[in-house]
Design an enzyme around this catalytic site. Structure first.
Site, PDB file in Angstrom:
ATOM      1  N   CYS A  85       0.843  -1.195   0.000  1.00 37.93           N
ATOM      2  CA  CYS A  85       0.000   0.000   0.000  1.00 37.93           C
ATOM      3  C   CYS A  85       0.881   1.250   0.000  1.00 37.93           C
ATOM      4  O   CYS A  85       1.978   1.242   0.563  1.00 37.93           O
ATOM      5  CB  CYS A  85      -0.910   0.012   1.235  1.00 37.93           C
ATOM      6  SG  CYS A  85      -2.257  -1.179   1.127  1.00 37.93           S
ATOM      7  N   CYS A 167      -3.549   0.115  -3.288  1.00 37.80           N
ATOM      8  CA  CYS A 167      -4.210   0.485  -2.034  1.00 37.80           C
ATOM      9  C   CYS A 167      -3.472   1.630  -1.346  1.00 37.80           C
ATOM     10  O   CYS A 167      -2.310   1.894  -1.647  1.00 37.80           O
ATOM     11  CB  CYS A 167      -4.312  -0.729  -1.106  1.00 37.80           C
ATOM     12  SG  CYS A 167      -2.769  -1.614  -0.866  1.00 37.80           S
TER      13      CYS A 167
END
Ligand code: C8R
Length: 266
Positions: A85, A167
């Site tokens: 992420c 993400c």
């Protein structure tokens, strides 16, 4: 029927685009081993022989103008790879600069810094329905022959997955020295923006970079960048934008230290 007739094959079609890259299969295999053994040894368990076969199987003996996402599905399944992420970097019309940046920022990933993008970057390929060989003479051109060609469908498919997997805070390098800094017809504008998952992507951070010395044409406040902002708003993803992000500006200055915009760093 004489045997000679059975063995006759129609010659491969003449397309408008350049043909398959010479030694494509060997290049794909070599890049796969380089990536999984040297660049990211934690992927050393990936089976490059299998991956190479799945790659060519996706397009050999098929009409190169009716390629589908399904054709590439087995390849996609063999090459899944997590990107942490906050570390995804998209780009549009700014390939060189974005890749210069991730070469230094080794913790950040463009698609070409993942296995499948690394393998395919800069290569061309297509097959022919009448033959099990690659067509080294010509391949369909996106504009002049067909848009669903083996090569474009591949980039659409892998770009879609790359965006679906992203993400946290995701980043994009945009080219502020062209008219359409955000181009709705580009892979970024057409595929990636619409496949970000609002439940796991909190924010898109755009960096609009101007070429050194270009008469600045587009910036964060331009209408094309505003279009991007509106699309993301509708998709409940926060947008933030910065012109000439310092760390990437420094890379431009490394290549052109004499430029007046780089005086500050001398
Ligand atoms: N991406 C798309 N296309 C890619 C690619 C890639 O990673 N890598 C290569 N070599 N190509 P552009 P864009 C090829 O207009 O359309 C992903 C393909 O032939 O400057 O917005 C990547 O994740 C393709 O047609 O950029 C990135 O974020 C052109 O180069 C966007 O999509 C793309 O050139 C970039 O795609």
């Amino acid at each position: 029927v004489p045997v000679g007739i059975l063995m006759w094959r129609p010659p491969p079609k003449q397309w408008k685009g350049e043909g398959t890259t010479a030694h494509l299969y060997e290049i794909l295999l070599g890049r796969c081993y380089t990536y999984t053994q040297i660049v990211r040894p934690e992927l050393g368990h990936k089976d490059c022989q299998k991956i190479g076969k799945a790659f060519t199987k996706a397009f050999l003996s098929k009409d190169p103008c009716s390629s589908t996402e399904q054709d590439y599905q087995p390849l996609m399944e063999l090459t899944d790879e997590p990107v942490p992420c906050d570390k995804t970097l998209f780009w549009s019309k700014s390939s060189e600069l974005a890749h210069d940046y991730t070469r230094v920022r080794q913790d950040m990933f463009t698609l070409e810094d993942t296995l499948l993008g690394y393998m395919a970057d800069g290569l061309k390929w297509c097959g022919d329905p009448g033959s099990s060989e690659m067509n080294y003479h010509s391949c369909p051109d996106w504009r002049e022959d067909c848009s669903n060609n083996s090569f474009s469908v591949f980039w659409n498919t892998v770009s879609k997955r790359f965006a679906e997997d992203a993400c946290g805070v995701v980043h994009v390098v945009l080219n502020g020295s062209i008219r359409n800094t955000f181009d709705e017809r580009s892979t970024f504008g057409r595929v990636e923006v619409f496949n970000l998952r609002p439940e796991k992507v909190n924010r898109l951070q755009a960096w609009v970079m101007h070429d050194l010395g270009s008469v600045h044409s587009d910036s964060c406040s331009s209408s094309s960048v505003n279009d991007l902002k509106q699309i993301l708003k509708r998709r409940s993803i926060t947008f933030s934008c910065q012109n000439n992000y310092g760390p990437i500006r420094l890379l431009q200055c490394v290549k052109n230290p004499g430029h007046s915009s780089c005086r500050y760093y001398r």
